[in-house]
Design a protein around this motif. Sequence first.
Motif, PDB file in Angstrom:
ATOM      1  N   GLU A 179     -56.352 -15.909 108.318  1.00 43.01           N
ATOM      2  CA  GLU A 179     -55.086 -15.632 107.639  1.00 43.01           C
ATOM      3  C   GLU A 179     -53.990 -16.621 108.039  1.00 43.01           C
ATOM      4  O   GLU A 179     -53.023 -16.788 107.333  1.00 43.01           O
ATOM      5  N   ASP A 180     -54.198 -17.247 109.248  1.00 43.71           N
ATOM      6  CA  ASP A 180     -53.183 -18.206 109.699  1.00 43.71           C
ATOM      7  C   ASP A 180     -53.138 -19.428 108.774  1.00 43.71           C
ATOM      8  O   ASP A 180     -52.136 -20.129 108.715  1.00 43.71           O
ATOM      9  N   THR A 181     -54.253 -19.702 108.095  1.00 46.32           N
ATOM     10  CA  THR A 181     -54.296 -20.872 107.219  1.00 46.32           C
ATOM     11  C   THR A 181     -54.334 -20.461 105.746  1.00 46.32           C
ATOM     12  O   THR A 181     -53.552 -20.946 104.939  1.00 46.32           O
ATOM     13  N   PHE A 182     -55.276 -19.598 105.402  1.00 45.03           N
ATOM     14  CA  PHE A 182     -55.469 -19.245 103.995  1.00 45.03           C
ATOM     15  C   PHE A 182     -55.651 -17.731 103.879  1.00 45.03           C
ATOM     16  O   PHE A 182     -56.613 -17.187 104.428  1.00 45.03           O
ATOM     17  N   ASP A 183     -54.749 -17.088 103.187  1.00 43.21           N
ATOM     18  CA  ASP A 183     -54.817 -15.632 103.055  1.00 43.21           C
ATOM     19  C   ASP A 183     -55.587 -15.269 101.774  1.00 43.21           C
ATOM     20  O   ASP A 183     -55.004 -15.175 100.697  1.00 43.21           O
TER      21      ASP A 183
END
Lengths: 273, 236
Positions: free
Chosen positions: A54-58
């Motif tokens: 989630e830190d990069t792509f949710d």
Amino acid sequence: MSASAIAPPLFSSSALQDFFNTEDSSSPQRALITIGTLSSLVHKCQSLFQMRWEDTFDFGKMGDAMSDLAGYFFLADVVDGSYKTYLATKEVIAHFNRTMVKEEARARVSFLAALTRAGKTFSDAVTFLKTIAKTSALTGLNMRPWKLAGNCSCAIYLMHSLYKGEESTPCATDERTPLDGATVIYLFQKDQKTHLDNLDKMLALSIVCISIFGSVCAFSGVSIPTSIAVCSRNVSFALSVGSAVCSVGSYFYGKQIENFEDQKSPNVSISGG
Amino acid sequence: MSTTVNNNVTYLGLGDVIDGRLFIDLVDTACKWATVAKKTHFTFYGCTLDTAALSNNLLKPLKGYLSILRSFQRVLSFKEVCWNSVDKAKLSSLIKAVQHSFATVSGFSGGACYLIASKVVHLSPHFRILNLTKHITSTANNVLKIALDASNMWELYQQGSENSQSNKWRWCDHILSIWNQTLSIVSTIFIRLAPEFGFALFAATQLSPFTLAAISTCENIGKIAQAVACKWSGLA
């Protein structure tokens, strides 16, 4: 088998291009729902395997947004469905005016067709309203009864179309003219498409039934245990993944059938479909 | 759907002219005019329709995701358009290939920008460069489209008066396309690119909602007129 009997690849480049076509009114809906469902599936897998992406792509956010926004395209279905309902109603009136017994039977069939078409149009309209309400563009409307009514009419439509069915083996061949390889592949693809369409309808019907069950419980004030609610949500999601897969499969088989029909007309009489 | 009547006159239906994307643009422009008129809430039968929320929460995200889908389509047709069907002896074919490449890059960077803005992708440090890439490639794409239209008009001019009715609509189509591309270039440079380079004079934040709505309306009228001319050139 001749060279023409080799089946073309299902996910051909041209079919994939058509799949992502945004100019046609119905195509983006399918692409959005499919990619949205797959993104939600990736998100579920992340949660299951404790992966932190989630830190990069949710994926969850993207999946939800895409699936929700696809509801906008139901507006086109509503317009199209309304016109078809109008035509079907006109046909009912035309048959109803005549007094012959045979005509009465035809009027009954036309009436049923008009009724189910109207049900589907109403259900599409409710889905569109739901999308508008979700984006908080429409406020003050109690969606619960509308949702229930929409789901019921959608269930009736799906049950009717499943009951009416499509012939899964559409061959009515003359024994003296043996089928060539390409025609055999064509019939196989048609058969596959029919199976996938029926499976898609059954899965959609199951999702609608779960939704109706939830709505009825909410109306009657019955409190559902949390475990059952979570379970039904997960089952509903699994069914929607299955439905998306069937829909994609049916679309690509449909493309192959279209290509074949463009290239040459088969030497068999096709019934149904 | 188009309807042909007995006296050989063909009428165009609404669905022939306004496709899904153009309809979204039209509704978005209507929402902008509602903002100009300071009437963003419409009440009927106890429900309230908020046009600002409709534009921001439904139409704009929809445009963003459709741009991503369109980019996928362009990538899939990249080999065909930019390699297989390129005729190296024909300048227009080469221009078309380069234009397709620019359109693909523009679509993808636009999609990525949207995903960053909506917090789906957390790559905020790269937002500015992606935004610049989007606008520059989009402008280059529009310039090449104008070049293609000019080349097609030259070909039409050389053909002379063969099938003149159809040619007339084709001329109209190309002229309107040039008008639309020019409008798009002007709005991209002055409204979107200028603030990036510090020219705050024409920044979108300083333009009144009326001007923005008027530009959007002009763009839509141009698109509808071009769609009509395009359909008629095929039907005539």
